[in-house]
Design an enzyme around this catalytic site. Structure first.
Site, PDB file in Angstrom:
ATOM      1  N   HIS A   1     -46.523  23.206  10.349  1.00 52.51           N
ATOM      2  CA  HIS A   1     -45.891  22.961  11.645  1.00 52.51           C
ATOM      3  C   HIS A   1     -45.814  21.461  11.935  1.00 52.51           C
ATOM      4  O   HIS A   1     -46.730  20.713  11.636  1.00 52.51           O
ATOM      5  CB  HIS A   1     -46.680  23.647  12.765  1.00 52.51           C
ATOM      6  CG  HIS A   1     -46.860  25.112  12.549  1.00 52.51           C
ATOM      7  ND1 HIS A   1     -45.786  25.971  12.391  1.00 52.51           N
ATOM      8  CD2 HIS A   1     -47.970  25.883  12.455  1.00 52.51           C
ATOM      9  CE1 HIS A   1     -46.251  27.200  12.205  1.00 52.51           C
ATOM     10  NE2 HIS A   1     -47.555  27.182  12.226  1.00 52.51           N
TER      11      HIS A   1
ATOM     12  N   GLY B   1     -52.831  23.396   5.125  1.00 56.12           N
ATOM     13  CA  GLY B   1     -51.387  23.239   5.085  1.00 56.12           C
ATOM     14  C   GLY B   1     -50.673  23.981   6.195  1.00 56.12           C
ATOM     15  O   GLY B   1     -49.451  24.112   6.175  1.00 56.12           O
ATOM     16  N   LYS B   2     -51.417  24.472   7.175  1.00 54.21           N
ATOM     17  CA  LYS B   2     -50.787  25.179   8.278  1.00 54.21           C
ATOM     18  C   LYS B   2     -50.040  24.197   9.180  1.00 54.21           C
ATOM     19  O   LYS B   2     -49.046  24.531   9.790  1.00 54.21           O
ATOM     20  CB  LYS B   2     -51.851  25.926   9.099  1.00 54.21           C
ATOM     21  CG  LYS B   2     -52.591  27.003   8.323  1.00 54.21           C
ATOM     22  CD  LYS B   2     -53.874  27.448   9.025  1.00 54.21           C
ATOM     23  CE  LYS B   2     -54.595  28.547   8.236  1.00 54.21           C
ATOM     24  NZ  LYS B   2     -55.908  28.904   8.854  1.00 54.21           N
ATOM     25  N   LEU B   3     -50.586  23.006   9.234  1.00 51.90           N
ATOM     26  CA  LEU B   3     -49.968  21.939  10.021  1.00 51.90           C
ATOM     27  C   LEU B   3     -49.668  20.774   9.098  1.00 51.90           C
ATOM     28  O   LEU B   3     -50.452  20.465   8.196  1.00 51.90           O
ATOM     29  CB  LEU B   3     -50.963  21.411  11.068  1.00 51.90           C
ATOM     30  CG  LEU B   3     -50.805  21.884  12.497  1.00 51.90           C
ATOM     31  CD1 LEU B   3     -51.125  23.353  12.598  1.00 51.90           C
ATOM     32  CD2 LEU B   3     -51.695  21.082  13.411  1.00 51.90           C
TER      33      LEU B   3
END
Lengths: 361, 361, 361, 361
Positions: free
Chosen positions: A264, A292-294
């Site tokens: 994101h 790696g979500k953000l």
């Protein structure tokens, strides 16, 4: 004169009280104070930036926000496209449906005698009461609807769009489900089995064998496919829970299939949990970067606050945004009426991941 | 048609978003939602009722509210007499003095490298920075002032009034200490030794032997005497700590000497602690009844929220109160310039409890 | 074979259940798990290291630990010199005195009806009850004792040592105050005015004019002087509050007068507050470094837990330490019977800071 | 002599430190202290009572307990049948599988630089690290297994039993999934889509079209049917989340179809959330009574604590239970290898609710 430390750049500016301040003015004055007041102001600023940028905005909601009086705020955010996709717990959709069907939750007290409530068949959610009998009526209503559908698996996204449609046709009333139906905003509910909607679906199966199948793995595929098509994303999380992780998981999953996906670009969360116990609800947005979500350069903020305080203030402030900003958003256009949804006129599978990417912007 | 349960009286009314809402309109719409949003709205309502009734309003403040940008709200509450007596931690008064002396706290980050900050002599309070060197300057300024006083014991109340006066004369700037000085609102600081003001006082003793004596037991007597004279009281607590208990203790102590005292008639607290660990900061207002700190029929509410969110909203909403309401309060009139203060023109001892009562209203 | 990341060094080792494990074996198995379980195990390890190193150990206690059944643990820690100096809230000492005087706190319920309790004059602390009448008896007992003292200012340290002595002579029972008296361990109570001990002192003044003076600024000087003399320090904090800051302040204050002082070498805290709201109780030990309260290379850990769970486990595990380790500690030797205490046979002023240092070890 | 108040019955008994105490002795001494220490001791007592009574024990687990080093405790509880049915988040099963496959989680730090971790492809869970690459390997392993199954819907219960079997055959290692497989203890995972197991299942569909279907509504039916057959139930909840509600929902759903069902007879929860924000994770067991989730005369306790502290202590203490007590439990006997499971040799549908009841005991 001695040089100031590089750490001392922008002074705190004490909040100045004034009559007549509107929500956005209040939040604007909170930008230069500290602690969670500042965090809330930052959340407001980041949400505005999301709206001005070209990102697809996911919102997650957990906690008893619908029962607790926030459902029309969420409906408003959907209708005016402050968000593009909702991920919710089942309970929030169920309590929304309860009120959209013309029933109510009621002011109650956290100090009530629960044995007496049980005797009167009143269900309590902290300081809020509701009638168990009406809830049974809802379950049955959901069961009847689900039993009336062609017996095949439905993603929660498809089922909820259809449920919203049926609810709109039956009641003509605004709410989360009906607004999402009318605005063609998808709703995912990965833990739908863990809610009274799940109970209704299980009862559909009792009425008409072969009905009540929800294909939640299809939801996993479909949500990742949205990110593959629209790799620039933002996340607004209220309360943690399964929605928080599901939104992040879509990004992580999408990244397997597309190099354009990079987490994101913006993220804000309003949570009451804290990180020290290791649970996902309270986990920090910094930690989310490691997965790696953000994106590591994402704009992000956590607000440690009850959503029943933070969201009314945030939404009231966002209502001041120039309508042109909302109109000019390059927001995704969905159709949601069948098993295969479309995004920007392209079909989107729930059965296999899309390999083709749109060029990242 | 079936009768509703007696528990289902007042429906939740979902918060309706609208541009241009002011703080009091927002809080008014939060009265019919749930959870801490409703609690905050109730706190607003109770504070208004305090102001309309004939009660002496004590406010307690703990936590880093002054460093965190709320000091001018507290000054505003003092100046306009939304409160009649302040009980504070030393830190809040110290950080107020820091800014009144023309210095600043600064926007920082909770993720800063504290070893680097230490090297630069920057002190961190969560997301807020300040210069250690300026702090040392303050300590010295306080020490010089305290050393200049006639060497005898001072209640924290007398000392802080004098400190506020010196600060006003020196700077002419508004703040908590200076506003309280100008409005003749007493400030008690029972844990003054546990703060940089205490450090300043200890350094006064280094400069001039015999100075730097604070008579905190005198504060115990004096605060109880205020309640004996004015048995109808209310309590506004921000953040728990010693101020919360000190305000309650004044009531409990006063009750030994006067039958007219029966616990606070109104109480609201904004806290982030919870009751489950037994600490006083998180203790409920219900528990306070068992001790006689609150009247059992008192109006009361706990708001589980950070004061940096709750107070800007509350104070902005209270600013809408008709000035006549504030003007018509039968508020206590204090003089605070000497060891023996007066209330409503009567002297009030800090050396022995008053037995004579005013008739309870 | 691929090289592992440098971040992946020591595997988590799942806790293996076994009957018959003792507290130190349980904590030892918790060293390789995660979250607050690991933090608690680390706290145990750090406390052991404190005892093996040459440091003066300060312990702070806040929260209702004495009423809640932990007072004999603290007495044990004092008697066996797991700690060298106690900083406490007044309440913890008061509730200790209550039981040492042969009275009790009682198992109660957090769901009790507080109006009924008030009628029966029972005071509630979450799930614990006590008799208000017995409390009034304590207040009077304290007042009588304080009124019997020569009318002059007493540091809380001197007063509490004398109070402990009187209590020991009267009751011959173990407890915090009596153990500290017998072991010559100093107790500081910077917020003594904010407690029932403070109420007792205020009533002494009613009985005998001129009594009941506590010189808390003297405590500030004296505690800093301890650190000046013994610059290598460690801090064990239970519950935050004024004791946490007072212990840190002693170090910061001492540093003005001695270059040998460089912040605590070891620090552990067991707290239930969190840092996000900016309050001192929940503030991190990392933040404490920026202030110089902790050495930047200190061993430190925060445990987010209720002390009523953490302390029984910690103390039971520490009981396994080889008595020789405790015997060989180069612990400070205090005499505490008069206004001027001694440390290691040298007098220690409460009226001015000591400039001369012992060489840092 | 004056009569004591009826509220003052059982004195607090201060915890007495002693070397060599085992976990059950420590918890036994915590029965008479206060706050969460007492709650934990009560939880221990209630769990023992569950085991001595004729109840089916459901356990829910949420939070990162497996990654955090508690998975072998859960495996132990399953193997020795301290519990009869597990409801879990997907993450806890996934991280269990990760280690059962011979991989590890690692000691890390909450202060790590997440951008660096991201670069190294290390995923962080608060203070615990793991290799993203190994996670991708797991996903693929799960996908391969799921793709190898006959393409039809599987309840999460059936799928997880098969997955456990495959894992056991592949690795021969103990863990949650393998222990449950070997002990024929059912595992439900209502939010399986919201986890890396869900991601693996979605990738199965990519490999072999038509695979990766999980029938979570079947889980709703099946779990309620267990309660219909075995109406006397107990609930052990670690961490809230979907498992907490799912266990309660089974009871509420079962009650529609059987008058013998009347809510759990025993309930204990170890949670870090609090009730004040209205979320289900933090909701009280008192509130649960109003919904009929718990019998109004149930034995129940909430422990406000991190499971990484509470569970090692609880499980170590429970290990002291006489093996005969466990052997004599009239525990349900399951077979779990196919779509239709059996309980006590009777088939149990996942497609329709059972109307016939066993007589309530």
């Amino acid at each position: 004169m001695k040089k100031k430390s590089r750490f001392l750049q922008t002074p705190i500016e004490p909040f100045a009280v004034e009559a007549g301040l509107t929500a956005d003015e209040i939040l604007s004055r909170m930008e230069r104070i500290s602690f969670q007041g500042r965090s809330l102001a930052t959340a407001h600023r980041i949400w505005r930036r999301m709206l001005e940028d070209d990102v697809t905005i996911f919102m997650g909601m957990a906690g008893a926000l619908s029962a607790g009086g926030l459902r029309m705020i969420v409906a408003h955010l959907i209708t005016h496209r402050y968000i593009d996709c909702l991920v919710s717990t089942g309970a929030n959709l169920y309590h929304d449906l309860h009120e959209t069907r013309g029933q109510h939750h009621y002011l109650g007290s956290p100090h009530a005698d629960d044995a007496l409530l049980a005797k009167d068949r009143i269900d309590r959610v902290y300081d809020t009461f509701a009638s168990e009998e009406e809830f049974i009526g809802n379950d049955n209503w959901i069961a009847d609807f689900a039993a009336s559908l062609e017996p095949r698996p439905y993603t929660s996204r498809e089922f909820l769009h259809r449920l919203g449609g049926h609810l709109w046709e039956t009641t003509g009333r605004d709410g989360i489900l009906t607004s999402a139906y009318r605005a063609n905003v998808p709703i995912f509910c990965p833990a739908i089995a863990d809610s009274s909607i799940g109970m209704g679906l299980s009862q559909a199966r009792q009425k008409v064998p072969g009905t009540g199948y929800i294909d939640i793995i299809g939801d996993v595929v479909e949500s990742a496919n949205i990110v593959i098509r629209r790799p620039r994303t933002a996340s607004v999380v209220l309360g943690g829970g399964t929605p928080k992780n599901f939104i992040n998981q879509a990004t992580v999953q999408a990244e397997f299939f597309s190099d354009d996906v990079g987490g994101h670009r913006y993220a804000l969360q309003v949570v009451t949990d804290v990180p020290q116990y290791g649970g996902a609800s309270g986990s920090t947005l910094e930690e989310a970067q490691s997965w790696g979500k953000l994106a590591t350069d994402s704009a992000r903020v956590s607000v440690q606050a009850d959503a029943t305080i933070a969201l009314p203030l945030l939404a009231s402030a966002l209502a001041h945004i120039d309508p042109d900003v909302l109109a000019q958003r390059r927001r995704p256009v969905f159709t949601l009426t069948s098993r295969v949804m479309t995004i920007d006129d392209q079909p989107l599978s729930c059965d296999r991941f899309e390999a083709q990417n749109e060029p990242a912007v």
